[in-house]
Design a protein around this motif. Structure first.
Motif, PDB file in Angstrom:
ATOM      1  N   SER A 217       0.814  -1.218   0.000  1.00  0.00           N
ATOM      2  CA  SER A 217       0.000   0.000   0.000  1.00  0.00           C
ATOM      3  C   SER A 217       0.845   1.264   0.000  1.00  0.00           C
ATOM      4  O   SER A 217       0.351   2.343  -0.213  1.00  0.00           O
ATOM      5  CB  SER A 217      -0.896   0.001   1.242  1.00  0.00           C
ATOM      6  OG  SER A 217      -0.085  -0.108   2.398  1.00  0.00           O
ATOM      7  N   GLY A 218       2.169   1.134   0.239  1.00  0.00           N
ATOM      8  CA  GLY A 218       3.012   2.315   0.423  1.00  0.00           C
ATOM      9  C   GLY A 218       3.345   3.039  -0.855  1.00  0.00           C
ATOM     10  O   GLY A 218       3.258   4.260  -0.938  1.00  0.00           O
TER      11      GLY A 218
ATOM     12  N   ILE B 259      -6.096  -3.535  -8.006  1.00  0.00           N
ATOM     13  CA  ILE B 259      -7.485  -3.916  -7.691  1.00  0.00           C
ATOM     14  C   ILE B 259      -7.963  -3.256  -6.392  1.00  0.00           C
ATOM     15  O   ILE B 259      -9.111  -2.834  -6.290  1.00  0.00           O
ATOM     16  CB  ILE B 259      -7.607  -5.467  -7.635  1.00  0.00           C
ATOM     17  CG1 ILE B 259      -9.065  -5.912  -7.592  1.00  0.00           C
ATOM     18  CG2 ILE B 259      -6.855  -6.057  -6.455  1.00  0.00           C
ATOM     19  CD1 ILE B 259      -9.239  -7.441  -7.755  1.00  0.00           C
ATOM     20  N   PHE B 260      -7.062  -3.107  -5.417  1.00  0.00           N
ATOM     21  CA  PHE B 260      -7.462  -2.511  -4.132  1.00  0.00           C
ATOM     22  C   PHE B 260      -7.788  -1.020  -4.304  1.00  0.00           C
ATOM     23  O   PHE B 260      -8.780  -0.526  -3.770  1.00  0.00           O
ATOM     24  CB  PHE B 260      -6.343  -2.682  -3.092  1.00  0.00           C
ATOM     25  CG  PHE B 260      -6.242  -4.079  -2.576  1.00  0.00           C
ATOM     26  CD1 PHE B 260      -7.079  -4.510  -1.549  1.00  0.00           C
ATOM     27  CD2 PHE B 260      -5.332  -4.983  -3.108  1.00  0.00           C
ATOM     28  CE1 PHE B 260      -6.996  -5.808  -1.066  1.00  0.00           C
ATOM     29  CE2 PHE B 260      -5.239  -6.277  -2.633  1.00  0.00           C
ATOM     30  CZ  PHE B 260      -6.073  -6.699  -1.614  1.00  0.00           C
ATOM     31  N   TYR B 261      -6.913  -0.309  -5.044  1.00  0.00           N
ATOM     32  CA  TYR B 261      -7.133   1.130  -5.253  1.00  0.00           C
ATOM     33  C   TYR B 261      -8.448   1.353  -5.994  1.00  0.00           C
ATOM     34  O   TYR B 261      -9.246   2.210  -5.626  1.00  0.00           O
ATOM     35  CB  TYR B 261      -5.974   1.727  -6.070  1.00  0.00           C
ATOM     36  CG  TYR B 261      -4.697   1.894  -5.276  1.00  0.00           C
ATOM     37  CD1 TYR B 261      -4.412   3.100  -4.634  1.00  0.00           C
ATOM     38  CD2 TYR B 261      -3.782   0.856  -5.171  1.00  0.00           C
ATOM     39  CE1 TYR B 261      -3.237   3.261  -3.908  1.00  0.00           C
ATOM     40  CE2 TYR B 261      -2.603   1.006  -4.441  1.00  0.00           C
ATOM     41  CZ  TYR B 261      -2.335   2.211  -3.808  1.00  0.00           C
ATOM     42  OH  TYR B 261      -1.182   2.371  -3.090  1.00  0.00           O
TER      43      TYR B 261
ATOM     44  N   ARG C 209      -5.895 -11.999   5.773  1.00  0.00           N
ATOM     45  CA  ARG C 209      -5.263 -10.986   6.630  1.00  0.00           C
ATOM     46  C   ARG C 209      -4.687  -9.842   5.782  1.00  0.00           C
ATOM     47  O   ARG C 209      -4.795  -8.672   6.132  1.00  0.00           O
ATOM     48  CB  ARG C 209      -4.165 -11.670   7.469  1.00  0.00           C
ATOM     49  CG  ARG C 209      -3.693 -10.796   8.578  1.00  0.00           C
ATOM     50  CD  ARG C 209      -2.893 -11.511   9.640  1.00  0.00           C
ATOM     51  NE  ARG C 209      -2.339 -10.456  10.488  1.00  0.00           N
ATOM     52  CZ  ARG C 209      -1.115 -10.419  10.975  1.00  0.00           C
ATOM     53  NH1 ARG C 209      -0.289 -11.414  10.738  1.00  0.00           N
ATOM     54  NH2 ARG C 209      -0.711  -9.420  11.707  1.00  0.00           N
ATOM     55  N   MET C 210      -4.085 -10.212   4.651  1.00  0.00           N
ATOM     56  CA  MET C 210      -3.511  -9.192   3.776  1.00  0.00           C
ATOM     57  C   MET C 210      -4.611  -8.275   3.235  1.00  0.00           C
ATOM     58  O   MET C 210      -4.473  -7.047   3.238  1.00  0.00           O
ATOM     59  CB  MET C 210      -2.765  -9.892   2.626  1.00  0.00           C
ATOM     60  CG  MET C 210      -2.207  -9.002   1.544  1.00  0.00           C
ATOM     61  SD  MET C 210      -3.403  -8.527   0.294  1.00  0.00           S
ATOM     62  CE  MET C 210      -3.716 -10.072  -0.554  1.00  0.00           C
ATOM     63  N   THR C 211      -5.733  -8.863   2.796  1.00  0.00           N
ATOM     64  CA  THR C 211      -6.814  -8.070   2.203  1.00  0.00           C
ATOM     65  C   THR C 211      -7.375  -7.083   3.228  1.00  0.00           C
ATOM     66  O   THR C 211      -7.569  -5.894   2.930  1.00  0.00           O
ATOM     67  CB  THR C 211      -7.943  -8.999   1.687  1.00  0.00           C
ATOM     68  OG1 THR C 211      -7.370  -9.903   0.742  1.00  0.00           O
ATOM     69  CG2 THR C 211      -9.057  -8.216   1.025  1.00  0.00           C
ATOM     70  N   ALA C 212      -7.624  -7.562   4.441  1.00  0.00           N
ATOM     71  CA  ALA C 212      -8.172  -6.688   5.490  1.00  0.00           C
ATOM     72  C   ALA C 212      -7.195  -5.542   5.769  1.00  0.00           C
ATOM     73  O   ALA C 212      -7.594  -4.373   5.871  1.00  0.00           O
ATOM     74  CB  ALA C 212      -8.435  -7.506   6.753  1.00  0.00           C
TER      75      ALA C 212
ATOM     76  N   THR D  15      -5.591   0.137   5.517  1.00  0.00           N
ATOM     77  CA  THR D  15      -4.527   1.119   5.314  1.00  0.00           C
ATOM     78  C   THR D  15      -4.897   2.125   4.230  1.00  0.00           C
ATOM     79  O   THR D  15      -4.716   3.336   4.399  1.00  0.00           O
ATOM     80  CB  THR D  15      -3.203   0.410   4.913  1.00  0.00           C
ATOM     81  OG1 THR D  15      -2.989  -0.672   5.809  1.00  0.00           O
ATOM     82  CG2 THR D  15      -2.024   1.337   4.946  1.00  0.00           C
ATOM     83  N   LEU D  16      -5.421   1.636   3.112  1.00  0.00           N
ATOM     84  CA  LEU D  16      -5.754   2.546   2.012  1.00  0.00           C
ATOM     85  C   LEU D  16      -6.938   3.445   2.383  1.00  0.00           C
ATOM     86  O   LEU D  16      -6.963   4.622   2.031  1.00  0.00           O
ATOM     87  CB  LEU D  16      -6.062   1.764   0.733  1.00  0.00           C
ATOM     88  CG  LEU D  16      -4.865   1.042   0.106  1.00  0.00           C
ATOM     89  CD1 LEU D  16      -5.286   0.242  -1.117  1.00  0.00           C
ATOM     90  CD2 LEU D  16      -3.763   2.032  -0.290  1.00  0.00           C
TER      91      LEU D  16
END
Ligand code: AKB
Length: 317
Positions: free
Chosen positions: A174-175, A189-191, A300-303, A308-309
């Motif tokens: 995420s950084g 995909i997260f953004y 855990r990574m997805t959460a 964070t984002l």
């Protein structure tokens, strides 16, 4: 205190690794270098403009700061590499050779250099890919990674340069955004899910690749570099993985947090690269030789990524 040089310090891994090294060893002891420097002054600690194809600049920086540890991250990734194979060879191979040669010339330097799952190719067993197996990649990026592993071994055996490295799978973070990789969809995909509630992936829904979350990726680099040399039978090119999932499984996991999220799939030329790579990795050698132990799985990574984002969005960053 040992001084550390990071090349490619403003890229996806470099940004977060530099921060982690600075909090562990002191900001003043970690020199962040890149071909282009960030436009702002948010970087706390020494910064140098270093193009890794310039061998003199590398030697000068090592000597000026009395560097003893180098994390050499500067590279062109797989998808961008296919658009410009000449530059990929020049930066990936030329840069590595310059760093190894500088370490040999100055003496007493330990080098971390990331290899990749891209060392593998269509003839490699795709499931639970073993540490020592067929390495016949079909991308120029993969070819530079295989050649780089061999060059690292050569410098270790011929000149005693302590070169260490892992074969990173796709890195989710995420950084700082990735750029030019085949596994970038697993970050984008997260953004897009948070911004627009939808995403079009450039790989198939059933495309499975091995991945690692950034905190584990950084932990691996530091842990391997701090390992006792006598415990290592391999040196660079340790298989490493934390999780494997398809693009569809990732979308389904995000949907648990964002029920309205919709993902479409329009595979492009990057699908062929993904198809040539393993689906899962046997990383038992890294676990045995230096205690690799990832903390993050898909859930855990997805959460953590979404939290964070979201926080960053709310803070307007
Ligand atoms: C890429 O997709 O090129 C990289 C890698 C797996 O080395 N993330």
């Amino acid at each position: 205190m040992t001084r550390i040089l990071v090349t490619g310090a403003f890229g996806q891994i470099g940004t977060e690794l530099t921060q982690a090294l600075r909090s562990r060893y002191g900001a003043e002891n970690v020199v962040a270098s890149g071909r282009h420097l960030p436009g702002d002054d948010t970087v706390a600690g020494p910064v140098e403009k270093v193009d890794v194809t310039d061998s003199e600049a590398i030697v000068d920086t090592i000597r000026n700061y009395d560097v003893r540890v180098i994390y050499h991250l500067a590279a062109i990734l797989s998808a961008r590499g296919e658009q410009d194979p000449q530059s990929t060879w020049k930066i990936n191979m030329g840069g590595l050779k310059n760093v190894l040669e500088a370490a040999r010339e100055v003496g007493g330097c330990r080098v971390f250099w990331p290899s990749s799952i891209a060392v593998f190719g269509p003839e490699t067993p795709a499931d639970q890919t073993p540490q020592d197996t067929v390495m016949r990649p079909t991308t120029i990026y993969g070819i530079t990674k295989v050649a780089g592993e061999l060059l690292g071994d050569y410098y270790f055996h011929r000149y005693g340069v302590d070169v260490r490295g892992v074969r990173y799978p796709g890195v989710i973070s995420s950084g700082s955004p990735p750029g030019g990789g085949t596994t970038d969809y697993a970050v984008d995909i997260f953004y897009e899910a948070l911004r627009h509630g939808r995403y079009t992936a450039f790989v198939r829904e059933d495309c499975v690749l091995p991945m690692v979350y950034m905190p584990d990726c950084i932990d691996a680099a530091i842990k391997l570099m701090e390992a006792d040399l006598s415990s290592l039978n391999h040196h660079n090119g340790f298989n490493l993985a934390a999780m494997s999932f398809s693009a569809g499984q990732l979308a389904a996991e995000i949907k648990k947090h964002l029920p309205g999220f919709v993902c479409h799939y329009e595979p492009d030329e990057r699908q062929a690269i993904a198809d040539s790579w393993p689906r899962s990795i046997d990383d038992s050698v890294a676990r045995r030789e230096w205690g690799w132990q990832p903390q993050y799985d898909l859930a855990r990574m997805t959460a953590d990524m979404l939290d964070t984002l979201r926080e960053r969005q709310q803070a307007g960053r």
